[in-house]
Scaffold this motif. Structure first.
Motif, short mmCIF file in Angstrom:
data_model
loop_
_atom_site.label_atom_id
_atom_site.label_comp_id
_atom_site.label_asym_id
_atom_site.label_seq_id
_atom_site.Cartn_x
_atom_site.Cartn_y
_atom_site.Cartn_z
N GLU A 1 1.29 -0.87 0.02
CA GLU A 1 -0.28 0.60 0.32
C GLU A 1 0.06 1.12 -0.47
N PRO A 2 0.49 2.36 -0.54
CA PRO A 2 0.93 3.61 -0.89
C PRO A 2 0.54 4.66 1.14
N TRP A 3 1.38 4.19 1.87
CA TRP A 3 2.50 4.59 3.22
C TRP A 3 1.74 6.28 3.58
N ILE A 4 1.09 6.66 4.12
CA ILE A 4 1.57 7.71 4.87
C ILE A 4 2.17 8.02 6.02
N VAL B 1 6.15 1.65 0.42
CA VAL B 1 6.11 2.52 -0.42
C VAL B 1 5.76 4.14 0.63
N LEU C 1 -5.44 8.90 -0.11
CA LEU C 1 -4.21 9.14 -1.21
C LEU C 1 -2.82 7.99 -0.09
N GLY C 2 -3.49 6.75 1.21
CA GLY C 2 -3.10 6.31 1.44
C GLY C 2 -3.41 5.50 2.59
N ALA D 1 4.52 7.61 -0.14
CA ALA D 1 4.20 8.36 -0.86
C ALA D 1 4.00 9.72 0.10
N HIS D 2 3.37 9.62 0.94
CA HIS D 2 3.58 11.32 1.49
C HIS D 2 3.90 11.35 3.35
#
Length: 298
Positions: free
Chosen positions: A195-198, A222, A241-242, A224-225
């Motif tokens: 998953e995209p991670w924040i 990953v 977004l994550g 992401a932000h």
């Protein structure tokens, strides 16, 4: 005879490596720190520091005097603690450094409690990341710090600092609206490996914990932000977004649509207080630690 205030300035310069950082720690201007260093050099009769770009490097003589300053300031703090202990009263000033979540979700209740219980005590808050606040307590810039580390990534406490646990802050996974796992009762970290991670910003304990945990399991997260504040991370999750790890101390305001799901095995970070050993006999230090533990439980 060396002026004690100037020795404190030298001690800060030695610990922080620049006039600007020392000035910030001492709540002085860089110009004032520079003037105090110049006066101390005249007292010592030698050059104590030399500029190297933006850094300030102590000379051999400066290092010798800084080592003496460290011992002298520790002895002064110990003498003050002895007197406070003999008086047995909770009084004076305690300056606390606290990471952002504790500064918002824990320390205000402590400040209020101490103001009611101990009218002769003044407690001041300085928001600071754990790595920074640990260094500042060791250097004498802060009386105490509220810091945190994660269960599988403990933080090294500098020598000559004492500590006391405040509590365990459990953490959940924040999932965006409509996420495929949002109806689960629990989740594992590795289920979200792709998953995209924040997450928190580079150089923070929370960032180090997330990346280290996944890498030890053979995965590269990953990222992401990155955002320093958990409310910002939750807003990014709400925007789809994550995903993010959110400690419960920071989960006081969850946006609509975001689901918090417990992690299996459970995740938690340890919240604890640190202070210099020689200050441990001060009734004020003990009173603030007690207030922190009470506020965390409540």
């Amino acid at each position: 005879m060396f002026d004690l205030a100037r020795l404190r300035v030298l001690h800060a310069v030695a610990g922080h490596g620049s006039l600007a950082a020392a000035a910030q720690a001492l709540h002085l201007t860089p110009s004032a720190v520079s003037q105090q260093m110049a006066k101390l050099e005249r007292e010592a009769g030698c050059t104590l520091a030399e500029r190297q770009g933006r850094r300030l490097r102590l000379t051999d003589e400066g290092q010798v005097l800084a080592a003496h300053a460290d011992r002298i300031l520790a002895a002064v703090a110990e003498a003050s603690a002895d007197l406070d202990e003999r008086r047995g009263r909770v009084l004076g000033t305690v300056t606390i450094g606290a990471f952002a979540t504790a500064a918002r979700g824990l320390v205000p209740a402590v400040l209020r409690s101490c103001a009611v219980r101990y009218p002769d005590l003044r407690v001041h808050l300085r928001e600071a990341e754990p790595y920074q606040s640990l260094t500042r307590v060791a250097a004498g810039d802060l009386d105490m710090a509220v810091v945190q580390d994660w269960m599988n990534l403990p933080v090294a406490v500098p020598a000559r600092l004492a500590s006391a646990d405040i509590g365990l802050d459990h953490a959940d996974i924040a999932l965006p609206p409509g996420h495929r796992l949002s109806t689960r009762d629990s989740i594992t970290l590795l289920e979200l490996a792709a998953e995209p991670w924040i997450c928190s910003t580079v150089g923070t304990i929370c960032y180090d914990w997330l990346t280290t945990t996944f890498r030890r399991a053979g995965h590269e997260p990953v990222i992401a932000h990155q955002a320093a504040e958990f409310p910002t991370q939750l807003a990014l999750v709400a925007a789809g977004l994550g995903v993010a790890v959110i400690p419960r101390l920071a989960a006081d305001s969850v946006p609509d649509g975001v689901t918090l799901i417990p992690v299996k095995p459970a995740l938690h970070r340890r919240v604890f207080a640190v202070w210099r050993e020689e200050a441990g006999r001060r009734p004020a230090i003990r009173a603030v630690v007690d207030a922190l533990q009470e506020a965390f439980v409540s």
